[in-house]
Design an enzyme around this catalytic site. Structure first.
Site, short mmCIF file in Angstrom:
data_model
loop_
_atom_site.label_atom_id
_atom_site.label_comp_id
_atom_site.label_asym_id
_atom_site.label_seq_id
_atom_site.Cartn_x
_atom_site.Cartn_y
_atom_site.Cartn_z
N ASP A 1 0.86 -1.17 0.00
CA ASP A 1 0.00 0.00 0.00
C ASP A 1 0.90 1.23 0.00
OD1 ASP A 1 -1.68 -2.15 0.65
OD2 ASP A 1 -2.95 -0.93 1.95
N LYS B 1 -6.80 3.38 -3.02
CA LYS B 1 -7.14 3.33 -1.58
C LYS B 1 -7.36 4.75 -1.08
CE LYS B 1 -4.95 2.03 2.83
NZ LYS B 1 -3.79 1.33 3.44
N LYS C 1 -10.04 0.21 -2.03
CA LYS C 1 -9.90 -0.03 -0.59
C LYS C 1 -10.29 1.23 0.17
CE LYS C 1 -6.60 -1.28 3.03
NZ LYS C 1 -5.24 -1.81 3.33
#
Length: 225
Positions: free
Chosen positions: A94, A160, A190
């Site tokens: 991430d 995300k 996400k």
């Protein structure tokens, strides 16, 4: 709650521990809780990836963060951090974008930054953290869409919402909807940051989220029965 079962939601959760004060003991507890809850993955800082891999008690994946939390790192540093995390056992990365680049419309710079990490960890699932709350406040919907499109162009697997550390806040239904509009079903989405109840989680899933980043996983799941 609603049309979601506890097991369905658990299978979408990255059970997260990114506090600076976290220790290997905390990661061991996180892994045990992840196995008990049946979540998809645990997400930890790069230096704790090896501890998470060792502590896993179930089929959970290990995710780690890169350029966290500011994104104001040289791309080569982000790439090396991703490579080291992957070598330690992380299968998902991430990474945080340079939010300033997104706000000034530097699409080429964003693409290059993300592509550097993609190249450094080619076998991982790459999620790109765009700090949606900050982009929406400072640049509006189009700034958020632009960041998502740059992530897609650079080879990301997910976009995300948030690190959870930005003062502008975390995930919102509006942000997820804008992100889903930008990338369609081509990328995962996400939602993370400030998700503390089952109602929060359900609303974000309804808006298009396909993964949830939670530190309060047990509390959220308890709301689904």
């Amino acid at each position: 709650m609603g049309s979601y079962t506890r097991a369905q939601v658990a299978a979408l959760i990255d059970h997260t521990l990114l506090k600076p004060e976290a220790t290997e003991h905390d990661v061991t507890a996180l892994a045990a809780e992840a196995a008990e809850l049946g979540v998809f993955a645990v997400c930890v800082s790069p230096t704790l990836v090896a501890a998470a891999v060792q502590a896993l008690q179930g089929p959970q994946a290990v995710a780690s963060v890169v350029g966290f939390p500011s994104g104001k790192h040289f791309s080569v540093v982000k790439a090396q951090e991703a490579s080291l995390a992957a070598a330690a056992g992380a299968v998902e990365i991430d990474m945080v974008i340079d939010v300033g680049a997104a706000l000034r419309g530097d699409t080429a710079g964003m693409r290059a930054d993300i592509a550097a990490v993609r190249t450094a960890a080619p076998d991982t699932v790459l999620k790109v953290i765009v700090e949606s709350a900050a982009l929406l406040r400072l640049g509006g919907d189009e700034a958020l869409r632009g960041a998502c499109r740059a992530a897609e162009d650079a080879g990301a697997d997910f976009v995300k919402t948030s690190t959870g550390f930005h003062p502008d806040g975390g995930a919102s239904v509006h942000a997820v909807a804008v992100m889903a509009d930008a990338v369609g079903a081509r990328l995962g989405i996400k939602a993370s940051g400030g998700i503390r109840t089952a109602a929060d989680a359900a609303a974000l899933l309804d808006a298009g989220a396909t993964r949830l980043g939670l530190s309060a996983s047990r509390t959220v799941l308890d709301g689904f029965g």
